[in-house]
Design a protein around this motif. Structure first.
Motif, PDB file in Angstrom:
ATOM      1  N   THR A  38      -9.154  12.294  11.343  1.00  0.00           N
ATOM      2  CA  THR A  38     -10.318  13.179  11.199  1.00  0.00           C
ATOM      3  C   THR A  38      -9.858  13.644   9.583  1.00  0.00           C
ATOM      4  O   THR A  38      -8.768  14.287   9.764  1.00  0.00           O
ATOM      5  N   HIS A  40     -10.656  15.960   6.779  1.00  0.00           N
ATOM      6  CA  HIS A  40     -11.588  17.575   5.946  1.00  0.00           C
ATOM      7  C   HIS A  40     -10.690  16.917   4.835  1.00  0.00           C
ATOM      8  O   HIS A  40     -10.165  16.878   4.078  1.00  0.00           O
ATOM      9  N   GLN A  48     -14.778  11.807  11.132  1.00  0.00           N
ATOM     10  CA  GLN A  48     -14.049  11.612  12.660  1.00  0.00           C
ATOM     11  C   GLN A  48     -13.782   9.914  12.071  1.00  0.00           C
ATOM     12  O   GLN A  48     -14.485   9.214  11.904  1.00  0.00           O
ATOM     13  N   ASN A  49     -12.672   9.781  13.236  1.00  0.00           N
ATOM     14  CA  ASN A  49     -12.483   8.221  13.283  1.00  0.00           C
ATOM     15  C   ASN A  49     -12.525   7.651  11.128  1.00  0.00           C
ATOM     16  O   ASN A  49     -13.098   6.885  12.183  1.00  0.00           O
ATOM     17  N   ASN A  64     -15.599   6.011   7.397  1.00  0.00           N
ATOM     18  CA  ASN A  64     -14.948   5.939   8.892  1.00  0.00           C
ATOM     19  C   ASN A  64     -14.567   4.622   8.888  1.00  0.00           C
ATOM     20  O   ASN A  64     -13.863   4.029   8.301  1.00  0.00           O
ATOM     21  N   HIS A  81      -5.130  14.213  11.677  1.00  0.00           N
ATOM     22  CA  HIS A  81      -5.901  15.528  10.751  1.00  0.00           C
ATOM     23  C   HIS A  81      -5.424  15.430   9.982  1.00  0.00           C
ATOM     24  O   HIS A  81      -3.589  15.690   9.125  1.00  0.00           O
TER      25      HIS A  81
END
Length: 435
Positions: A38, A40, A48-49, A64, A81
């Motif tokens: 993930t 940020h 996500q992913n 992605n 993360h």
């Protein structure tokens, strides 16, 4: 006797070797792709992913799971993360090691008006504090000077490097001014209490500042001054916008007067540092577009009649009013490793959004310090200064940093805390001797 001496010497050498900081990382040799995490981004966006690819210290792709990784060394961080490197502003890390040992403190000079002092050349990359903050994701720090009324210039440093020349990201980013407020704090060693007293030297100090800044503004209008005045030359960037003026001020009235003082000399970039009562001047700060670097939130309020959780709510109050906010531990250098948890506290006390809190230790700070084109967010073309956490970086229970990269260099995450933990874990796992 000789054999005994050699044995002791060898043991001492081994002990010292084990206590040394890890060597700085080597430059990135090939492209690296981190996949499955993930991400940020630092601007409010979450992927996500996601996959992030970087080469030669620069991010080349963020996206992605379909992002191409051909030719790169792929490191799977599925379920983890990825965050931009955290930035610790207004810090003494690298300038102060043990406050009680004078020889390890190099954060101030003698004198009251020292604009020519540079924290840059005092930054000690061998500090044992630096790896401990790096282990919580702090990959950039602002080394600031202390002391006097005009303390000197700060610089933005990376938390990995052989020396200050290697570690510096931005030299002399701003000048530091301790505003002479109406009140001065006194600390009692008897009961460890803090009290306020009238600042008897306030008028005299402001008169000296008026004269110094007037001279500096006149000097800055001269293209090639002869002879060069080192003190006034150091202030030239304040009037051109090349450097920030960081003003330490806590009380509401002091904040307003300090900003008005700076504006009266045409200084375009003013930053309030500390701001313990910034909520009392929030409209003024918004109208004048003045950002605030808040001091540590984990403290009691200034006044007895204020809510005990007011410091925790301060980031949310300022952010909702439209003030650009960053978080710091100010001069509490050894606690700055907990910077991410200040942001986590703000989430629980009115800020609400975790990504907004993340901005206060990444992209907001980068904007204030003038390094947002290089760091602060995970975007193509910016420095690959980032880290991988096992969980939420703003939560002390899950912030476990597993990888850290500074300009693409894979940084060693060993530190003194980990070494001591392993030593004593081994000790107490052994059976008791002589029992």
């Amino acid at each position: 006797m000789k054999q005994t001496f050699l044995t002791i010497l060898a043991f001492a050498a081994l002990t010292l070797a084990k206590a040394q900081n890890p060597a700085p990382a080597k430059p990135q040799e090939r492209a690296i792709a981190l996949t499955g995490a993930t991400i940020h981004v630092g601007n409010g966006q979450v992927i996500q992913n996601g996959t992030i690819v970087f080469d030669k210290g620069i991010i080349t792709a963020v996206g992605n799971g379909d992002t191409p990784t051909a030719g790169a060394e792929v490191i799977s961080v599925t379920g983890k993360h990825i965050y931009p490197g955290l930035i610790s502003p207004a810090s003494l890390v690298g300038l102060q090691e043990v406050s009680a040992v004078r020889s390890t403190v190099d954060s101030r000079e003698i004198g009251v008006l020292n604009p020519n002092v540079r924290a840059l050349i005092a930054y000690n990359t061998d500090s044992e504090v630096i790896p401990t903050i790096r282990n919580n994701g702090i990959l950039l720090t602002q080394a600031m000077p202390l002391g006097g009324t005009v303390s000197g210039c700060s610089s933005i440093m990376q938390t990995d490097g052989w020396n200050w020349e290697d570690a510096v990201l931005k030299k002399d980013d701003g000048m530091w001014l301790n505003w002479p407020g109406y009140f001065a704090r006194s600390f009692s060693m008897e009961d460890f209490s803090v009290s306020l007293r009238k600042n008897e030297n306030r008028s005299k100090a402001i008169d000296a500042l008026q004269a110094t800044f007037a001279d500096a503004k006149a000097y800055a209008a001269i293209k090639n001054p002869e002879p060069m005045n080192l003190k006034l030359e150091a202030m030239r960037g304040l009037f051109t916008g090349a450097a920030n003026l960081y003003i330490r001020a806590d009380f509401g009235k002091d904040i307003i007067e300090a900003v008005k003082f700076a504006k009266s000399f045409g200084i375009p970039k003013v930053v309030i540092v500390g701001g313990e009562e910034a909520h009392r001047a929030v409209d003024f700060l918004k109208e004048n577009n003045v950002p605030v670097i808040l001091s540590a939130l984990h403290r009691l309020p200034n006044r007895q009649d204020e809510d005990v959780d007011l410091p925790y709510r301060m980031p949310g109050i300022l952010q909702k009013a439209g003030v650009l906010v960053a978080l710091s531990y100010s001069d509490e250098w050894w606690r700055s490793r907990n910077l991410a948890f200040l942001a986590g506290t703000a989430v629980g006390f009115g800020l609400g959004d975790r990504e907004e809190a993340l901005k206060m230790i990444t992209s907001n700070t980068a904007r204030i310090l003038g390094i947002d084109k290089q760091v602060g967010t995970l975007e193509k073309g910016k420095h690959a200064t980032l880290f991988v956490s096992k969980g939420d970086a703003l939560d002390m229970r899950t912030n476990v940093v597993e990888h850290a990269f500074i300009q693409g260099r894979h940084v060693n995450l060993d530190d003194k805390h980990k070494r001591l933990y392993n030593i004593y874990r081994e000790k107490y796992n052994q059976p008791m001797q002589g029992k």
